[in-house]
Design a protein around this motif. Structure first.
Motif, short mmCIF file in Angstrom:
data_model
loop_
_atom_site.label_atom_id
_atom_site.label_comp_id
_atom_site.label_asym_id
_atom_site.label_seq_id
_atom_site.Cartn_x
_atom_site.Cartn_y
_atom_site.Cartn_z
N ILE A 1 -14.33 8.47 19.89
CA ILE A 1 -13.36 7.83 19.01
C ILE A 1 -11.99 7.78 19.68
O ILE A 1 -11.67 8.62 20.53
N CYS A 2 -11.21 6.80 19.28
CA CYS A 2 -9.89 6.53 19.86
C CYS A 2 -8.88 6.45 18.72
O CYS A 2 -9.23 6.03 17.60
N LYS A 3 -7.66 6.82 18.98
CA LYS A 3 -6.60 6.65 17.99
C LYS A 3 -6.61 5.22 17.45
O LYS A 3 -6.67 4.26 18.22
N LEU A 4 -6.57 5.07 16.13
CA LEU A 4 -6.48 3.74 15.54
C LEU A 4 -5.04 3.27 15.65
O LEU A 4 -4.15 3.77 14.96
N HIS A 5 -4.79 2.34 16.54
CA HIS A 5 -3.43 1.84 16.74
C HIS A 5 -2.98 1.10 15.48
O HIS A 5 -3.70 0.29 14.92
N GLY A 6 -1.77 1.44 15.06
CA GLY A 6 -1.28 0.98 13.77
C GLY A 6 -1.26 2.10 12.75
O GLY A 6 -0.94 1.89 11.58
N ILE B 1 0.61 3.91 7.84
CA ILE B 1 -0.18 2.78 8.32
C ILE B 1 0.70 1.54 8.42
O ILE B 1 1.33 1.14 7.44
N ASP B 2 0.78 0.96 9.61
CA ASP B 2 1.46 -0.31 9.83
C ASP B 2 0.41 -1.41 9.65
O ASP B 2 -0.42 -1.63 10.54
N GLU B 3 0.44 -2.08 8.51
CA GLU B 3 -0.63 -3.01 8.16
C GLU B 3 -0.79 -4.13 9.18
O GLU B 3 -1.91 -4.47 9.58
N LEU B 4 0.30 -4.72 9.61
CA LEU B 4 0.22 -5.84 10.57
C LEU B 4 -0.32 -5.36 11.92
O LEU B 4 -1.14 -6.04 12.55
N GLU B 5 0.14 -4.20 12.36
CA GLU B 5 -0.33 -3.67 13.64
C GLU B 5 -1.81 -3.29 13.56
O GLU B 5 -2.57 -3.51 14.51
N MET C 1 0.85 -1.20 0.00
CA MET C 1 0.00 0.00 0.00
C MET C 1 0.88 1.24 0.00
O MET C 1 2.03 1.22 0.44
N ARG C 2 0.30 2.36 -0.46
CA ARG C 2 1.14 3.55 -0.66
C ARG C 2 1.38 4.34 0.62
O ARG C 2 2.16 5.28 0.61
N TRP C 3 0.72 3.99 1.72
CA TRP C 3 0.90 4.72 2.97
C TRP C 3 1.63 3.86 4.01
O TRP C 3 1.32 3.90 5.18
N ASP C 4 2.63 3.11 3.57
CA ASP C 4 3.36 2.23 4.48
C ASP C 4 4.03 2.98 5.62
O ASP C 4 4.24 2.42 6.70
N ASN C 5 4.38 4.24 5.40
CA ASN C 5 5.02 5.03 6.45
C ASN C 5 4.01 5.65 7.41
O ASN C 5 4.38 6.23 8.43
N ILE D 1 -7.89 -1.44 4.80
CA ILE D 1 -6.56 -1.16 4.25
C ILE D 1 -6.66 -0.75 2.78
O ILE D 1 -5.99 0.18 2.33
N LYS D 2 -7.51 -1.43 2.02
CA LYS D 2 -7.72 -1.05 0.62
C LYS D 2 -8.30 0.34 0.50
O LYS D 2 -7.93 1.12 -0.38
N ALA D 3 -9.21 0.69 1.41
CA ALA D 3 -9.83 2.01 1.37
C ALA D 3 -8.83 3.12 1.66
O ALA D 3 -8.96 4.24 1.13
N PHE D 4 -7.83 2.84 2.48
CA PHE D 4 -6.81 3.84 2.78
C PHE D 4 -6.07 4.28 1.52
O PHE D 4 -5.57 5.41 1.44
N ASP D 5 -5.97 3.40 0.53
CA ASP D 5 -5.27 3.75 -0.70
C ASP D 5 -6.00 4.79 -1.53
O ASP D 5 -5.46 5.33 -2.48
N THR D 6 -7.27 5.07 -1.18
CA THR D 6 -8.08 6.01 -1.97
C THR D 6 -8.07 7.42 -1.39
O THR D 6 -8.68 8.32 -1.97
N VAL D 7 -7.39 7.62 -0.26
CA VAL D 7 -7.41 8.93 0.40
C VAL D 7 -5.98 9.38 0.68
O VAL D 7 -5.03 8.60 0.61
#
Length: 258
Positions: free
Chosen positions: A197-202, A7-11, A1-5, A50-56
């Motif tokens: 709402i809470c911080k999305l960990h990862g 979004i930590d996908e595994l986390e 994904m393009r936001w690897d820095n 995760i796929k949706a994150f690639d659209t924003v």
């Protein structure tokens, strides 16, 4: 994904598995520097999210999740499995039940900047102190998380969304703030409403500029019990009973959301 820095996908997958198991519905909200634009989406699994994150555009944005049980009907809103700007978001009366008691330890600092390493250390120390206290009165083992700028204790609870329980959760946070707040770190008492709402960990905490003294940090889960057990309501009532008759004076300082 393009936001690897950002979004930590595994986390992120780990977070969804812990906070929203068995494909429970949740809302993700993205808050950027433009306060007039809020992105919202409803999801039931981490892969679709995760796929949706690639659209924003996630640069200079912070990502949050609803903690409590969202009414299943909201999955049919326009932001079904995608992000939509400036649309309806989850309100308090659209939460079916409380699922988490959210205790946020936030270092005192000017608005819209990241915490320093020293401030983060102080938040951790206060979190450990509160956890030890709650262990002693019968709370179950919590999920412990780094928000990026502070620390979270997340206790599994199971309470109907009604006025009595809203007051109970509010009183629990008030007790902790009055007993443990310092002039350096606060327990955030605004986190009692059902749709909080809470911080999305990862996801990366992006408050202000990332500098050497105040860097952007990736939020993450630090500790998850082998079995996440519900803290009974009577234990919450026990905590509420510790509410002082007179407020404990604390030093005022400016704070910001972690």
């Amino acid at each position: 994904m393009r936001w690897d820095n950002i979004i930590d996908e595994l986390e992120l997958k780990k977070t969804i598995d812990v906070l929203k198991p068995q494909h429970q519905l949740f809302e993700i909200r993205i808050l950027g520097t433009d306060k007039r634009k809020i992105l919202s989406g409803y999801f039931t699994d981490s892969d679709t999210l995760i796929k949706a994150f690639d659209t924003v555009d996630l640069r200079n944005a912070n990502v949050y999740i609803t903690l409590n049980a969202v009414n299943e009907a909201l999955y049919s809103r326009s932001q079904h499995d995608k992000f939509v700007a400036n649309t309806n978001t989850t309100s308090d009366n659209e939460i079916d039940r409380y699922e988490w008691l959210f205790i946020d330890f936030d270092p005192c600092r000017p608005t819209n900047i990241s915490s320093s390493d020293e401030e983060l250390k102080l938040a951790y120390e206060l979190m450990e102190k509160v956890k030890k206290y709650l262990d002693g009165i019968g709370f179950t083992a919590p999920v412990i998380a780094l928000s990026g700028n502070g620390y979270h204790l997340l206790y599994r609870i199971d309470l109907a969304n009604n006025n009595d329980n809203i007051q109970l959760v509010n009183d629990c946070l008030t007790v902790l703030s009055q007993l443990f707040n310092t002039d350096k770190v606060k327990v955030d008492t605004t986190n009692s409403n059902p749709s909080r709402i809470c911080k999305l960990h990862g996801s990366l905490a992006q408050k202000g500029a990332s500098t050497q003294s105040r860097p952007h940090r990736m939020s993450k889960l630090i500790s998850v019990p082998d079995e996440v057990q519900v803290t009974p309501k009577d234990v919450l009532e026990m905590l509420r009973s510790e509410l002082p008759n007179e407020p404990i004076k604390t030093t005022r300082n400016r704070t910001t959301q972690a």
